[in-house]
Design a protein around this motif. Structure first.
Motif, PDB file in Angstrom:
ATOM      1  N   ILE A   1       0.841  -1.326   0.044  1.00 21.48           N
ATOM      2  CA  ILE A   1       0.276   0.106  -0.028  1.00 21.48           C
ATOM      3  C   ILE A   1       0.988   1.264   0.080  1.00 21.48           C
ATOM      4  CG2 ILE A   1      -1.714   1.347   1.232  1.00 21.48           C
ATOM      5  CD1 ILE A   1      -2.819  -1.294   2.348  1.00 21.48           C
ATOM      6  N   PRO A   2       0.805   2.037  -1.099  1.00 19.59           N
ATOM      7  CA  PRO A   2       1.363   3.344  -1.029  1.00 19.59           C
ATOM      8  C   PRO A   2       0.897   4.299  -0.077  1.00 19.59           C
ATOM      9  CG  PRO A   2       0.520   2.724  -3.229  1.00 19.59           C
ATOM     10  CD  PRO A   2      -0.045   1.829  -2.405  1.00 19.59           C
ATOM     11  N   THR A   3       1.809   5.069   0.661  1.00 18.08           N
ATOM     12  CA  THR A   3       1.373   5.804   1.864  1.00 18.08           C
ATOM     13  C   THR A   3       1.812   7.230   1.235  1.00 18.08           C
ATOM     14  OG1 THR A   3       3.652   5.454   2.687  1.00 18.08           O
ATOM     15  CG2 THR A   3       2.164   4.450   3.614  1.00 18.08           C
ATOM     16  N   PRO A   4       1.095   8.394   1.952  1.00 17.84           N
ATOM     17  CA  PRO A   4       1.285   9.702   1.516  1.00 17.84           C
ATOM     18  C   PRO A   4       2.619  10.147   1.544  1.00 17.84           C
ATOM     19  CG  PRO A   4      -0.831   9.533   3.074  1.00 17.84           C
ATOM     20  CD  PRO A   4      -0.074   8.288   2.947  1.00 17.84           C
ATOM     21  N   ILE A   5       3.223  10.822   0.343  1.00 19.84           N
ATOM     22  CA  ILE A   5       4.549  11.568   0.671  1.00 19.84           C
ATOM     23  C   ILE A   5       4.520  13.088   1.224  1.00 19.84           C
ATOM     24  CG2 ILE A   5       5.259  10.174  -1.186  1.00 19.84           C
ATOM     25  CD1 ILE A   5       4.935  12.505  -3.241  1.00 19.84           C
TER      26      ILE A   5
ATOM     27  N   LYS B   1      -3.570 -14.512   6.347  1.00 16.36           N
ATOM     28  CA  LYS B   1      -4.318 -13.659   6.872  1.00 16.36           C
ATOM     29  C   LYS B   1      -4.150 -12.480   5.966  1.00 16.36           C
ATOM     30  CE  LYS B   1      -2.641 -14.641  11.541  1.00 16.36           C
ATOM     31  NZ  LYS B   1      -1.551 -15.608  11.037  1.00 16.36           N
ATOM     32  N   ASN B   2      -5.046 -11.496   6.000  1.00 15.70           N
ATOM     33  CA  ASN B   2      -4.809 -10.010   5.246  1.00 15.70           C
ATOM     34  C   ASN B   2      -3.646  -9.181   6.023  1.00 15.70           C
ATOM     35  OD1 ASN B   2      -6.697 -10.286   3.400  1.00 15.70           O
ATOM     36  ND2 ASN B   2      -8.420 -10.188   4.826  1.00 15.70           N
ATOM     37  N   ILE B   3      -2.663  -9.052   5.225  1.00 12.66           N
ATOM     38  CA  ILE B   3      -1.443  -8.461   5.633  1.00 12.66           C
ATOM     39  C   ILE B   3      -1.130  -7.343   4.718  1.00 12.66           C
ATOM     40  CG2 ILE B   3       0.884  -8.483   6.107  1.00 12.66           C
ATOM     41  CD1 ILE B   3       0.587 -11.566   6.474  1.00 12.66           C
ATOM     42  N   ALA B   4      -0.748  -6.027   5.117  1.00 11.63           N
ATOM     43  CA  ALA B   4      -0.382  -4.817   4.618  1.00 11.63           C
ATOM     44  C   ALA B   4       1.063  -4.705   4.691  1.00 11.63           C
ATOM     45  CB  ALA B   4      -1.239  -3.872   4.791  1.00 11.63           C
ATOM     46  N   TYR B   5       1.743  -4.214   3.513  1.00 11.00           N
ATOM     47  CA  TYR B   5       3.145  -3.724   3.824  1.00 11.00           C
ATOM     48  C   TYR B   5       3.148  -2.179   3.265  1.00 11.00           C
ATOM     49  CZ  TYR B   5       7.841  -2.145   3.257  1.00 11.00           C
ATOM     50  OH  TYR B   5       8.905  -1.638   3.264  1.00 11.00           O
ATOM     51  N   MET B   6       3.400  -1.510   4.287  1.00 11.50           N
ATOM     52  CA  MET B   6       3.627   0.002   3.948  1.00 11.50           C
ATOM     53  C   MET B   6       4.997   0.836   4.254  1.00 11.50           C
ATOM     54  SD  MET B   6       0.145   1.200   6.202  1.00 11.50           S
ATOM     55  CE  MET B   6       0.186   2.664   5.655  1.00 11.50           C
ATOM     56  N   SER B   7       5.509   1.382   3.155  1.00  7.59           N
ATOM     57  CA  SER B   7       6.902   2.070   3.392  1.00  7.59           C
ATOM     58  C   SER B   7       6.211   3.426   4.194  1.00  7.59           C
ATOM     59  CB  SER B   7       7.510   2.521   2.157  1.00  7.59           C
ATOM     60  OG  SER B   7       6.614   3.266   1.395  1.00  7.59           O
TER      61      SER B   7
ATOM     62  N   ILE C   1       0.295  -5.346   9.950  1.00  5.94           N
ATOM     63  CA  ILE C   1       0.849  -4.422   9.122  1.00  5.94           C
ATOM     64  C   ILE C   1       2.359  -4.563   8.912  1.00  5.94           C
ATOM     65  CG2 ILE C   1       1.478  -1.975   8.359  1.00  5.94           C
ATOM     66  CD1 ILE C   1      -1.442  -1.139   9.059  1.00  5.94           C
ATOM     67  N   ILE C   2       3.028  -4.875   8.052  1.00  3.36           N
ATOM     68  CA  ILE C   2       4.579  -4.790   8.048  1.00  3.36           C
ATOM     69  C   ILE C   2       5.064  -3.423   7.481  1.00  3.36           C
ATOM     70  CG2 ILE C   2       6.551  -6.266   7.066  1.00  3.36           C
ATOM     71  CD1 ILE C   2       4.661  -8.413   6.511  1.00  3.36           C
TER      72      ILE C   2
ATOM     73  N   ASN D   1       5.238 -18.317  -4.390  1.00  2.91           N
ATOM     74  CA  ASN D   1       3.950 -18.369  -5.196  1.00  2.91           C
ATOM     75  C   ASN D   1       2.651 -17.902  -4.214  1.00  2.91           C
ATOM     76  OD1 ASN D   1       2.452 -19.043  -7.366  1.00  2.91           O
ATOM     77  ND2 ASN D   1       1.881 -21.199  -6.721  1.00  2.91           N
ATOM     78  N   LEU D   2       2.924 -16.738  -3.471  1.00  2.00           N
ATOM     79  CA  LEU D   2       2.065 -16.250  -2.658  1.00  2.00           C
ATOM     80  C   LEU D   2       1.128 -15.330  -3.645  1.00  2.00           C
ATOM     81  CD1 LEU D   2       4.271 -15.557   0.638  1.00  2.00           C
ATOM     82  CD2 LEU D   2       2.316 -17.307   0.346  1.00  2.00           C
ATOM     83  N   SER D   3      -0.105 -15.095  -3.211  1.00  2.00           N
ATOM     84  CA  SER D   3      -0.687 -14.246  -3.979  1.00  2.00           C
ATOM     85  C   SER D   3      -0.340 -12.737  -3.157  1.00  2.00           C
ATOM     86  CB  SER D   3      -2.352 -14.329  -3.665  1.00  2.00           C
ATOM     87  OG  SER D   3      -2.708 -15.633  -4.353  1.00  2.00           O
ATOM     88  N   TYR D   4      -0.437 -11.765  -4.292  1.00  2.00           N
ATOM     89  CA  TYR D   4      -0.075 -10.563  -3.576  1.00  2.00           C
ATOM     90  C   TYR D   4      -0.698  -9.370  -4.518  1.00  2.00           C
ATOM     91  CZ  TYR D   4       3.715 -10.057  -6.815  1.00  2.00           C
ATOM     92  OH  TYR D   4       4.255  -9.729  -7.918  1.00  2.00           O
ATOM     93  N   GLU D   5      -0.824  -8.122  -3.926  1.00  2.00           N
ATOM     94  CA  GLU D   5      -1.491  -6.991  -5.224  1.00  2.00           C
ATOM     95  C   GLU D   5      -0.577  -5.687  -4.639  1.00  2.00           C
ATOM     96  OE1 GLU D   5      -5.862  -5.499  -6.441  1.00  2.00           O
ATOM     97  OE2 GLU D   5      -5.799  -7.041  -5.117  1.00  2.00           O
TER      98      GLU D   5
END
Length: 278
Positions: A5-9, A79-85, A29-30, A107-111
């Motif tokens: 997930i892109p975060t505000p700059i 689980k539903n997991i988000a990665y955010m910078s 959230i990672i 082979n993990l699903s990601y978006e």
């Protein structure tokens, strides 16, 4: 599902509605820095009146990548997991790229969601880009590697983008002045914030402007491409090898192009002269 997930700059309103909706369903959230991420989530909840309440925050950065991947198992991603910078697009000059590779390898699903990106905002704002461009991220911090990065930057045939810290932005422009003072440069900081700053000038003039500018903030630097006439005059490897010069001289010239040890190149040239392809 794993979401990037892109975060505000700068401006919180740069977050997308879709990002907010996905964050509401994520249990984990990672992120690069848990303190920064927790603060951002708090601001988003308050500004948009949403209920983003992950059960856990986990840090992932360059110093703990090995341990992070050693400690997780594939069922972790059920689980539903988000990665955010910390800010901007995940995977662009941040640890998110290692998580992408892990997902591909297993082979993990990601978006990956679209969103704010400082490099593209600065590139479009510069007016330099017609079609192609080169993104180089952060240059090496010091020494010969940094000098080589800057020389490579100046020789790129397309507009080039780099990120730079407030501590090194002035020295970067000064180095460019010493190498090519007429090169046009566009720089930008505090993107989408109240005190957004945009400057465009040749390297020499820009250096003088920056001497009297508040340098605090992360900078994006866009260099106009090398002049076409200069590009045509640039020697390539084939040109150097065809010159009637001693091998030692050729090896020194090639070392300037590739940043490799001239003695090693000399040995390879000797082998090629003996019919051994290098």
């Amino acid at each position: 599902m794993l979401y990037f997930i892109p975060t505000p700059i700068g401006n919180l309103s740069d977050i997308s509605f879709r990002s907010l909706e996905i964050l509401k369903i994520c249990e984990i959230i990672i992120c690069e820095d848990t303190r920064v991420c927790k603060s951002l989530i708090s601001f988003l909840n308050s500004k948009f009146n949403v209920q983003i309440k992950p059960k856990k925050f986990i840090s992932l950065h360059t110093h703990n990548e090995t341990q992070f991947f050693k400690n997780i198992t594939l069922d972790f991603f059920d689980k539903n997991i988000a990665y955010m910078s910390d800010a901007g697009m995940p995977g662009i000059s941040d640890p998110g790229s290692s998580l992408i590779k892990y997902a591909l390898n297993h082979n993990l699903s990601y978006e990956v969601l679209p969103g704010a990106n400082a490099a593209l905002v600065a590139l479009v704002s510069s007016g330099f880009c017609k079609k192609e461009f080169i993104f180089m991220g952060f240059l090496s911090n010091k020494g010969k590697e940094r000098q080589k990065d800057i020389e490579k930057l100046l020789n790129n045939p397309y507009p080039s983008i780099v990120y730079e810290s407030p501590k090194r932005i002035l020295s970067l422009i000064e180095t460019i002045v010493n190498l090519e003072e007429t090169r046009e440069i566009f720089i930008m900081k505090e993107i989408s914030k109240k005190f957004e700053t945009k400057l465009r000038a040749n390297a020499k003039d820009l250096f003088e402007i920056l001497k009297n500018t508040n340098l605090k903030g992360e900078w994006v630097v866009v260099l106009k491409e090398k002049d076409q006439e200069e590009q045509m005059n640039f020697l390539c490897e084939k040109d150097i090898l065809e010159l009637d010069l001693p091998l030692k001289t050729k090896s020194k010239l090639l070392s300037k192009i590739y940043g490799k040890n001239s003695k090693e190149l000399y040995k390879k040239l000797l082998l090629s002269q003996d019919g051994i392809k290098y």
